[in-house]
Design an enzyme around this catalytic site. Structure first.
Site, PDB file in Angstrom:
ATOM      1  N   LYS A 227     -31.089  -9.442  -4.812  1.00 41.43           N
ATOM      2  CA  LYS A 227     -31.422  -9.259  -3.392  1.00 41.43           C
ATOM      3  C   LYS A 227     -32.503 -10.243  -2.965  1.00 41.43           C
ATOM      4  O   LYS A 227     -32.484 -10.753  -1.848  1.00 41.43           O
ATOM      5  CB  LYS A 227     -31.905  -7.823  -3.119  1.00 41.43           C
ATOM      6  CG  LYS A 227     -30.792  -6.813  -3.112  1.00 41.43           C
ATOM      7  CD  LYS A 227     -29.973  -6.891  -1.824  1.00 41.43           C
ATOM      8  CE  LYS A 227     -28.885  -5.843  -1.808  1.00 41.43           C
ATOM      9  NZ  LYS A 227     -27.840  -6.087  -0.837  1.00 41.43           N
TER      10      LYS A 227
ATOM     11  N   LYS B  31     -16.332  -9.296  -8.340  1.00 42.18           N
ATOM     12  CA  LYS B  31     -15.786  -7.979  -7.998  1.00 42.18           C
ATOM     13  C   LYS B  31     -15.557  -7.846  -6.497  1.00 42.18           C
ATOM     14  O   LYS B  31     -16.181  -8.549  -5.696  1.00 42.18           O
ATOM     15  CB  LYS B  31     -16.737  -6.885  -8.481  1.00 42.18           C
ATOM     16  CG  LYS B  31     -18.081  -6.902  -7.789  1.00 42.18           C
ATOM     17  CD  LYS B  31     -18.760  -5.541  -7.827  1.00 42.18           C
ATOM     18  CE  LYS B  31     -19.925  -5.517  -6.860  1.00 42.18           C
ATOM     19  NZ  LYS B  31     -20.414  -4.236  -6.475  1.00 42.18           N
TER      20      LYS B  31
ATOM     21  N   LYS C  65     -18.382  -4.662  -0.612  1.00 45.87           N
ATOM     22  CA  LYS C  65     -18.476  -4.517   0.847  1.00 45.87           C
ATOM     23  C   LYS C  65     -19.092  -5.755   1.482  1.00 45.87           C
ATOM     24  O   LYS C  65     -18.721  -6.149   2.570  1.00 45.87           O
ATOM     25  CB  LYS C  65     -19.361  -3.319   1.191  1.00 45.87           C
ATOM     26  CG  LYS C  65     -18.740  -1.993   0.856  1.00 45.87           C
ATOM     27  CD  LYS C  65     -19.649  -0.841   1.301  1.00 45.87           C
ATOM     28  CE  LYS C  65     -19.238   0.452   0.640  1.00 45.87           C
ATOM     29  NZ  LYS C  65     -20.100   0.873  -0.452  1.00 45.87           N
TER      30      LYS C  65
HETATM   31  P1  TYM Z   1     -21.665   1.418  -3.933  1.00 48.39           P
HETATM   32  O1  TYM Z   1     -21.686   2.045  -2.578  1.00 48.39           O
HETATM   33  O2  TYM Z   1     -21.872  -0.042  -4.021  1.00 48.39           O
HETATM   34  O3  TYM Z   1     -20.291   1.763  -4.656  1.00 48.39           O
HETATM   35  C1  TYM Z   1     -19.820   3.097  -4.784  1.00 48.39           C
HETATM   36  C2  TYM Z   1     -19.051   3.278  -6.088  1.00 48.39           C
HETATM   37  O4  TYM Z   1     -17.949   2.366  -6.169  1.00 48.39           O
HETATM   38  C3  TYM Z   1     -18.034   1.588  -7.369  1.00 48.39           C
HETATM   39  N1  TYM Z   1     -17.518   0.226  -7.079  1.00 48.39           N
HETATM   40  C4  TYM Z   1     -16.631  -0.428  -7.852  1.00 48.39           C
HETATM   41  N2  TYM Z   1     -16.017  -0.085  -9.002  1.00 48.39           N
HETATM   42  C5  TYM Z   1     -15.129  -0.972  -9.530  1.00 48.39           C
HETATM   43  N3  TYM Z   1     -14.831  -2.188  -8.991  1.00 48.39           N
HETATM   44  C6  TYM Z   1     -15.430  -2.582  -7.843  1.00 48.39           C
HETATM   45  N4  TYM Z   1     -15.128  -3.748  -7.291  1.00 48.39           N
HETATM   46  C7  TYM Z   1     -16.382  -1.692  -7.223  1.00 48.39           C
HETATM   47  N5  TYM Z   1     -17.162  -1.753  -6.105  1.00 48.39           N
HETATM   48  C8  TYM Z   1     -17.850  -0.577  -6.041  1.00 48.39           C
HETATM   49  C9  TYM Z   1     -19.522   1.593  -7.721  1.00 48.39           C
HETATM   50  O5  TYM Z   1     -19.769   1.343  -9.086  1.00 48.39           O
HETATM   51  C10 TYM Z   1     -19.934   2.990  -7.321  1.00 48.39           C
HETATM   52  O6  TYM Z   1     -19.603   3.915  -8.348  1.00 48.39           O
HETATM   53  N6  TYM Z   1     -26.249   2.562  -5.655  1.00 48.39           N
HETATM   54  C11 TYM Z   1     -24.911   3.090  -5.477  1.00 48.39           C
HETATM   55  C12 TYM Z   1     -24.892   4.359  -4.636  1.00 48.39           C
HETATM   56  C13 TYM Z   1     -25.735   5.432  -5.219  1.00 48.39           C
HETATM   57  C14 TYM Z   1     -25.439   6.221  -6.389  1.00 48.39           C
HETATM   58  C15 TYM Z   1     -26.538   7.108  -6.539  1.00 48.39           C
HETATM   59  C16 TYM Z   1     -24.366   6.222  -7.268  1.00 48.39           C
HETATM   60  C17 TYM Z   1     -26.931   5.861  -4.741  1.00 48.39           C
HETATM   61  N7  TYM Z   1     -27.418   6.865  -5.534  1.00 48.39           N
HETATM   62  C18 TYM Z   1     -26.575   8.038  -7.606  1.00 48.39           C
HETATM   63  C19 TYM Z   1     -24.412   7.154  -8.338  1.00 48.39           C
HETATM   64  C20 TYM Z   1     -25.512   8.038  -8.491  1.00 48.39           C
HETATM   65  C21 TYM Z   1     -24.082   2.033  -4.772  1.00 48.39           C
HETATM   66  O7  TYM Z   1     -24.614   1.153  -4.128  1.00 48.39           O
HETATM   67  O8  TYM Z   1     -22.707   2.182  -4.885  1.00 48.39           O
END
Ligand code: TYM
Length: 329
Positions: free
Chosen positions: A111, A194, A197
């Protein structure tokens, strides 16, 4: 029964990466675990959304979660900011988190590189808030994609440290929860890395068929194989990986055969991939639109989730306060 917790940041629509990396597994998990699935709207403030887009994105993700099959009767589905206890636990955990270890987090360093104009303290302590999310329900298991592995390791560290400082066995040390042997990584359409968003390389579950066709036809490929059975370079391997998620075995074998005999036409492969994605996403898109327009239902789901999350989080914070030594006069 084990407690499982996972979250998604509301910074855009759910895409195929979220679905196949996380949400698909949530649906199975909710059958035999005590599941908490939440929308991480506090976390999304690290990129400073406007109030309208924040609310709109929370509504979208809630509709998408439900359209994918998360069941508010079986699981607790809630919005992070509806559980202010998590903010208190975050504050308390911050006292035991060291600046040096936070600065070394890969996502923080990334970041700093990507948004140098907005390196806020929330970014630095992102992993502490994520630990608070997990520990507020004392979760045993956390389903995450590969990209969140380091954050989970930090949660374990903070949980152990809390237990050590206060000489208690209070927090469980949470483990990653995965169905296969490896964490899933769904690739994007831009040839490398990967699907994400903020990478502009995603197919969203809500995308209209025409948009899906347009995006897939633009996916990066190469000039084609020049010798039989040659290994696939990353952009081509990625197209095949996407096909494995949505296409039939026969379709994959057909294009694999064409590739190996140097007869592949990427245009045909992409057309087929786009149609198979459309077949997969269309029923989900239709459900999203129905649910999104049903404000009363969404309100009810959010309210029920809030109450259930509040009961669980309230218990934890009360016990944590006692352990730390806060007393009422
Ligand atoms: P986020 O919003 O980026 O993604 C949500 C979930 O989707 C998975 N993911 C993927 N898995 C496989 N291939 C991809 N291309 C891909 N893109 C996203 C992520 O691994 C995730 O499981 N910090 C977290 C949100 C969060 C969280 C938590 C998760 C906040 N507190 C506590 C678990 C426990 C995040 O930014 O996920």
């Amino acid at each position: 029964m084990q407690t499982v917790l996972s979250g998604i940041r509301p910074t855009g629509n759910l895409h195929l990466g979220n679905y196949f990396g996380a949400v698909k597994n949530f649906i199975k998990m909710q059958e035999d675990n005590n599941c908490f699935f939440f929308i991480a709207d506090y976390h999304s403030l690290t990129t400073h959304p406007k109030p309208d887009s924040l609310q709109e994105n929370v509504k979208k993700v809630l509709s998408e979660y439900l359209a994918c099959g998360l069941d508010p009767e079986k699981s607790t589905i809630y919005i992070q900011s509806d559980l202010p206890q998590v903010a208190e636990l975050y504050l308390l955990l911050n006292m035991n988190a060291y600046v040096g270890e936070l600065e070394r987090t890969t996502t923080f360093k990334e970041k700093v590189r990507k948004q140098p104009e907005n390196i806020n303290a929330g970014l630095l302590t992102y992993a502490v808030l994520m630990a608070a999310d997990i520990l507020i329900h004392n979760a045993h298991k956390v389903p995450v994609g590969k990209d969140q592995e380091q954050h989970l390791e930090m949660t374990k560290k903070f949980a152990r440290r809390f237990n050590q400082i206060y000489e208690v066995e209070y927090f469980n040390i949470p483990e990653a929860y995965n169905f296969g042997s490896e964490l899933v990584k769904v690739p994007g359409l831009d040839g490398t890395g990967k699907m994400g968003k903020s990478e502009g390389n995603a197919i969203n579950l809500i995308d209209e068929p025409e948009l899906i066709r347009k995006k897939v036809m633009k996916a990066v490929t190469d000039a084609g194989p020049t010798s039989q059975n040659q290994p696939k370079p990353e952009p081509i391997a990625n197209l095949f990986s996407l096909m494995k998620l949505v296409s039939s075995k026969e379709t994959i074998e057909f294009f694999d055969e064409k590739y190996n005999s140097c007869q592949i036409r990427y245009g045909d492969m992409k057309k087929q991939l786009a149609e198979d994605i459309i077949i997969f996403t269309t029923p989900i898109r239709e459900r999203i639109l129905n649910i999104y327009n049903d404000n009363d239902y969404l309100k009810k789901v959010a309210q029920t989730g809030k109450e259930k999350a509040f009961a669980s989080g309230g218990k934890t914070i009360k016990e944590v306060r006692e352990i730390i030594g806060f007393k009422t006069f």
